[in-house]
Design a protein around this motif. Structure first.
Motif, PDB file in Angstrom:
ATOM      1  N   PRO A   1      38.944  44.084  25.460  1.00 40.26           N
ATOM      2  CA  PRO A   1      37.921  43.849  24.428  1.00 40.26           C
ATOM      3  C   PRO A   1      38.077  44.783  23.227  1.00 40.26           C
ATOM      4  O   PRO A   1      37.855  44.379  22.089  1.00 40.26           O
ATOM      5  N   ARG A   2      38.459  46.024  23.505  1.00 38.88           N
ATOM      6  CA  ARG A   2      38.655  46.995  22.413  1.00 38.88           C
ATOM      7  C   ARG A   2      39.784  46.545  21.496  1.00 38.88           C
ATOM      8  O   ARG A   2      39.661  46.585  20.266  1.00 38.88           O
ATOM      9  N   MET A   3      40.886  46.112  22.078  1.00 35.67           N
ATOM     10  CA  MET A   3      42.030  45.692  21.292  1.00 35.67           C
ATOM     11  C   MET A   3      41.720  44.431  20.482  1.00 35.67           C
ATOM     12  O   MET A   3      41.990  44.356  19.282  1.00 35.67           O
ATOM     13  N   LEU A   4      41.134  43.421  21.118  1.00 31.38           N
ATOM     14  CA  LEU A   4      40.830  42.166  20.421  1.00 31.38           C
ATOM     15  C   LEU A   4      39.805  42.376  19.313  1.00 31.38           C
ATOM     16  O   LEU A   4      39.925  41.806  18.220  1.00 31.38           O
ATOM     17  N   SER A   5      38.800  43.204  19.577  1.00 29.07           N
ATOM     18  CA  SER A   5      37.801  43.495  18.545  1.00 29.07           C
ATOM     19  C   SER A   5      38.448  44.203  17.360  1.00 29.07           C
ATOM     20  O   SER A   5      38.134  43.907  16.198  1.00 29.07           O
ATOM     21  N   GLY A   6      39.357  45.137  17.638  1.00 26.18           N
ATOM     22  CA  GLY A   6      40.046  45.843  16.566  1.00 26.18           C
ATOM     23  C   GLY A   6      40.894  44.915  15.720  1.00 26.18           C
ATOM     24  O   GLY A   6      40.885  44.994  14.485  1.00 26.18           O
ATOM     25  N   VAL A   7      41.617  43.998  16.367  1.00 28.97           N
ATOM     26  CA  VAL A   7      42.485  43.071  15.643  1.00 28.97           C
ATOM     27  C   VAL A   7      41.670  42.169  14.720  1.00 28.97           C
ATOM     28  O   VAL A   7      41.936  42.063  13.511  1.00 28.97           O
ATOM     29  N   PHE A   8      40.660  41.505  15.275  1.00 30.17           N
ATOM     30  CA  PHE A   8      39.952  40.494  14.490  1.00 30.17           C
ATOM     31  C   PHE A   8      38.953  41.113  13.514  1.00 30.17           C
ATOM     32  O   PHE A   8      38.760  40.582  12.411  1.00 30.17           O
ATOM     33  N   ALA A   9      38.328  42.227  13.876  1.00 28.61           N
ATOM     34  CA  ALA A   9      37.460  42.909  12.910  1.00 28.61           C
ATOM     35  C   ALA A   9      38.298  43.469  11.767  1.00 28.61           C
ATOM     36  O   ALA A   9      37.917  43.353  10.591  1.00 28.61           O
ATOM     37  N   GLY A  10      39.443  44.071  12.084  1.00 30.47           N
ATOM     38  CA  GLY A  10      40.323  44.583  11.042  1.00 30.47           C
ATOM     39  C   GLY A  10      40.822  43.484  10.127  1.00 30.47           C
ATOM     40  O   GLY A  10      40.880  43.655   8.897  1.00 30.47           O
TER      41      GLY A  10
ATOM     42  N   ILE B   1      22.258  39.448   9.985  1.00 35.62           N
ATOM     43  CA  ILE B   1      21.270  38.819   9.100  1.00 35.62           C
ATOM     44  C   ILE B   1      21.015  39.694   7.874  1.00 35.62           C
ATOM     45  O   ILE B   1      20.965  39.209   6.731  1.00 35.62           O
ATOM     46  N   SER B   2      20.865  41.000   8.090  1.00 38.78           N
ATOM     47  CA  SER B   2      20.599  41.908   6.985  1.00 38.78           C
ATOM     48  C   SER B   2      21.766  41.955   5.998  1.00 38.78           C
ATOM     49  O   SER B   2      21.560  41.978   4.776  1.00 38.78           O
ATOM     50  N   GLY B   3      22.997  41.962   6.523  1.00 40.70           N
ATOM     51  CA  GLY B   3      24.158  41.978   5.637  1.00 40.70           C
ATOM     52  C   GLY B   3      24.209  40.755   4.743  1.00 40.70           C
ATOM     53  O   GLY B   3      24.516  40.847   3.546  1.00 40.70           O
ATOM     54  N   ILE B   4      23.892  39.587   5.301  1.00 38.31           N
ATOM     55  CA  ILE B   4      23.889  38.346   4.513  1.00 38.31           C
ATOM     56  C   ILE B   4      22.782  38.376   3.461  1.00 38.31           C
ATOM     57  O   ILE B   4      22.982  37.987   2.298  1.00 38.31           O
TER      58      ILE B   4
ATOM     59  N   LEU C   1      30.624  33.637   0.035  1.00 45.44           N
ATOM     60  CA  LEU C   1      29.959  33.357   1.310  1.00 45.44           C
ATOM     61  C   LEU C   1      30.893  33.617   2.490  1.00 45.44           C
ATOM     62  O   LEU C   1      30.493  34.255   3.478  1.00 45.44           O
ATOM     63  N   CYS C   2      32.122  33.132   2.395  1.00 45.36           N
ATOM     64  CA  CYS C   2      33.082  33.346   3.492  1.00 45.36           C
ATOM     65  C   CYS C   2      33.352  34.830   3.695  1.00 45.36           C
ATOM     66  O   CYS C   2      33.369  35.319   4.835  1.00 45.36           O
ATOM     67  N   SER C   3      33.551  35.562   2.603  1.00 45.74           N
ATOM     68  CA  SER C   3      33.837  36.992   2.707  1.00 45.74           C
ATOM     69  C   SER C   3      32.643  37.758   3.257  1.00 45.74           C
ATOM     70  O   SER C   3      32.799  38.670   4.079  1.00 45.74           O
ATOM     71  N   VAL C   4      31.434  37.387   2.805  1.00 41.05           N
ATOM     72  CA  VAL C   4      30.234  38.072   3.281  1.00 41.05           C
ATOM     73  C   VAL C   4      30.036  37.835   4.774  1.00 41.05           C
ATOM     74  O   VAL C   4      29.702  38.761   5.526  1.00 41.05           O
ATOM     75  N   PHE C   5      30.235  36.597   5.229  1.00 43.04           N
ATOM     76  CA  PHE C   5      30.102  36.322   6.659  1.00 43.04           C
ATOM     77  C   PHE C   5      31.122  37.131   7.459  1.00 43.04           C
ATOM     78  O   PHE C   5      30.797  37.659   8.529  1.00 43.04           O
ATOM     79  N   LEU C   6      32.345  37.217   6.968  1.00 48.16           N
ATOM     80  CA  LEU C   6      33.368  37.992   7.678  1.00 48.16           C
ATOM     81  C   LEU C   6      32.981  39.463   7.763  1.00 48.16           C
ATOM     82  O   LEU C   6      33.042  40.071   8.842  1.00 48.16           O
ATOM     83  N   ILE C   7      32.578  40.048   6.634  1.00 46.28           N
ATOM     84  CA  ILE C   7      32.216  41.465   6.608  1.00 46.28           C
ATOM     85  C   ILE C   7      30.989  41.722   7.466  1.00 46.28           C
ATOM     86  O   ILE C   7      30.951  42.659   8.282  1.00 46.28           O
ATOM     87  N   ALA C   8      29.946  40.903   7.277  1.00 47.83           N
ATOM     88  CA  ALA C   8      28.691  41.124   8.001  1.00 47.83           C
ATOM     89  C   ALA C   8      28.893  40.963   9.506  1.00 47.83           C
ATOM     90  O   ALA C   8      28.366  41.758  10.294  1.00 47.83           O
ATOM     91  N   PHE C   9      29.655  39.968   9.915  1.00 43.98           N
ATOM     92  CA  PHE C   9      29.840  39.740  11.351  1.00 43.98           C
ATOM     93  C   PHE C   9      30.712  40.831  11.964  1.00 43.98           C
ATOM     94  O   PHE C   9      30.395  41.346  13.049  1.00 43.98           O
ATOM     95  N   ALA C  10      31.793  41.191  11.283  1.00 44.82           N
ATOM     96  CA  ALA C  10      32.653  42.260  11.809  1.00 44.82           C
ATOM     97  C   ALA C  10      31.888  43.578  11.881  1.00 44.82           C
ATOM     98  O   ALA C  10      32.002  44.321  12.871  1.00 44.82           O
TER      99      ALA C  10
END
Length: 343
Positions: A73-82, A136-139, A252-261
């Motif tokens: 989980p640590r590795m996958l989270s790092g890859v996709f969040a990064g 939600i707050s980030g969006i 919108l796409c960039s904000v969703f990516l940043i907020a979710f990561a």
């Protein structure tokens, strides 16, 4: 146009394309190597064959828990969040034509952070509740920044200045919450604010992967329009680009990516800020660097996490290491911009 001129243009285009593909392949291989290292190395090292057996579903005492519950989980989270931080940061910097227009500088990451800190310190929440509130707050904060910057017409400079102002206000609120809260709760909030891959759960990974894949595909599909927007609104309108629609879709796409990561890992400092410029240097001028920025972001997060775990006597969260890397570059960039302004 003469035949020799057309030949030179085609030759230059071919060279840029070959360089872009080569850079992406190298970045992908380096990312894959770091992924393997994160699964193999830890408090106890396991062989690659053991890692493969565990991922395939075989039960091995000790290794199964360490690899499946902690390292994978640590590795996958790092890859996709990064990757999310990298491609979203590059999108903002390209669209707004300013290297300072990074989500962690213009207030988008801070929008997620303030909700997470409030939930941890005031509501005493943890886990998925904090992540949902941060998303939600980030969006909402991103929408506020965009609406305030729109006015009678969209302005890149206005969005950056308003974002920096809102970030300063939010950071002040976060500092107030930390100062007024119980000392028992503050360490949890500080760990989240530092940006960390500790405690990642495999249950969070599928949704993160889905969000990153979907919105990254949309951004990559709009690469040509993004490159045209970089030339200015008047030029883009002349070429028939629907600038308002394309800009809103990209934001919108960039904000969703940043907020979710950010809601999953916390605000990992400077990854969104560094990825685009590094990728631009690698692929060269004139090439689309969206995919390259995402891969650089994944490399920065994975590499910084490995350094934070093993390079020092004390283990540091990944955000601390990326902050150390990013701060000098930001100072260099500010000095360079100031010198160009004087010139």
């Amino acid at each position: 146009m003469t035949q020799s001129a057309r030949y030179l243009i085609r030759q230059g285009y071919t060279r840029r394309k070959i360089r872009l593909i080569s850079v992406n392949i190298v970045l992908f291989i380096l990312t894959l190597c770091l992924c393997v290292m994160m699964l193999v190395y830890g408090n106890k090292n396991y062989s690659l064959s053991t890692v493969i057996k565990v991922i395939s579903g075989e039960e091995i005492k000790g290794a199964t828990f360490a690899i499946q519950t902690i390292r994978l989980p640590r590795m996958l989270s790092g890859v996709f969040a990064g990757f999310a931080f990298g491609i979203a940061g590059n999108t903002f910097q390209t669209m707004l034509r300013n290297p300072l227009a990074s989500p962690d500088i213009i207030g988008i990451s801070s929008g997620s952070s303030v909700a997470a800190v409030f939930c941890i310190l005031v509501l005493h929440m943890s886990g998925s509740g904090v992540s949902i509130a941060a998303l939600i707050s980030g969006i909402l904060v991103s929408s506020l920044i965009y609406l305030l910057s729109k006015g009678s017409g969209f302005s890149n400079g206005r969005l950056i200045l308003i974002g920096i102002g809102i970030q300063a206000m939010i950071n002040s609120l976060i500092s107030y919450l930390l100062a007024k809260s119980s000392q028992h709760d503050v360490p949890s909030a500080l760990r989240w604010l530092s940006g960390s891959l500790n405690g990642m759960r495999i249950e969070d990974v599928p949704v993160l992967v889905l969000v990153v894949v979907v919105f990254s595909i949309i951004i990559l599909g709009l690469t040509k329009q993004l490159q045209i927007l970089e030339l200015g609104d008047e030029f883009a309108t002349t070429l028939g680009v629907k600038i308002n629609l394309i800009r809103i879709m990209l934001i919108l796409c960039s904000v969703f990516l940043i907020a979710f990561a950010t809601s999953i890992t916390g605000p990992i400092a400077f990854v969104a800020f560094l990825s685009g410029p590094i990728a631009s240097r690698l692929v060269g001028p004139g090439a689309s660097n969206g995919m390259s920025s995402g891969l650089v972001g994944a490399l920065l997060v994975l590499g910084a996490d490995m350094l934070g775990q093993f390079a020092f006597g004390t283990r540091f969260p990944v955000g601390v290491v990326t902050g150390i890397l990013g701060a000098p570059y930001m100072l260099f960039l500010l000095i360079a911009i100031n010198r160009r302004g004087k010139a």
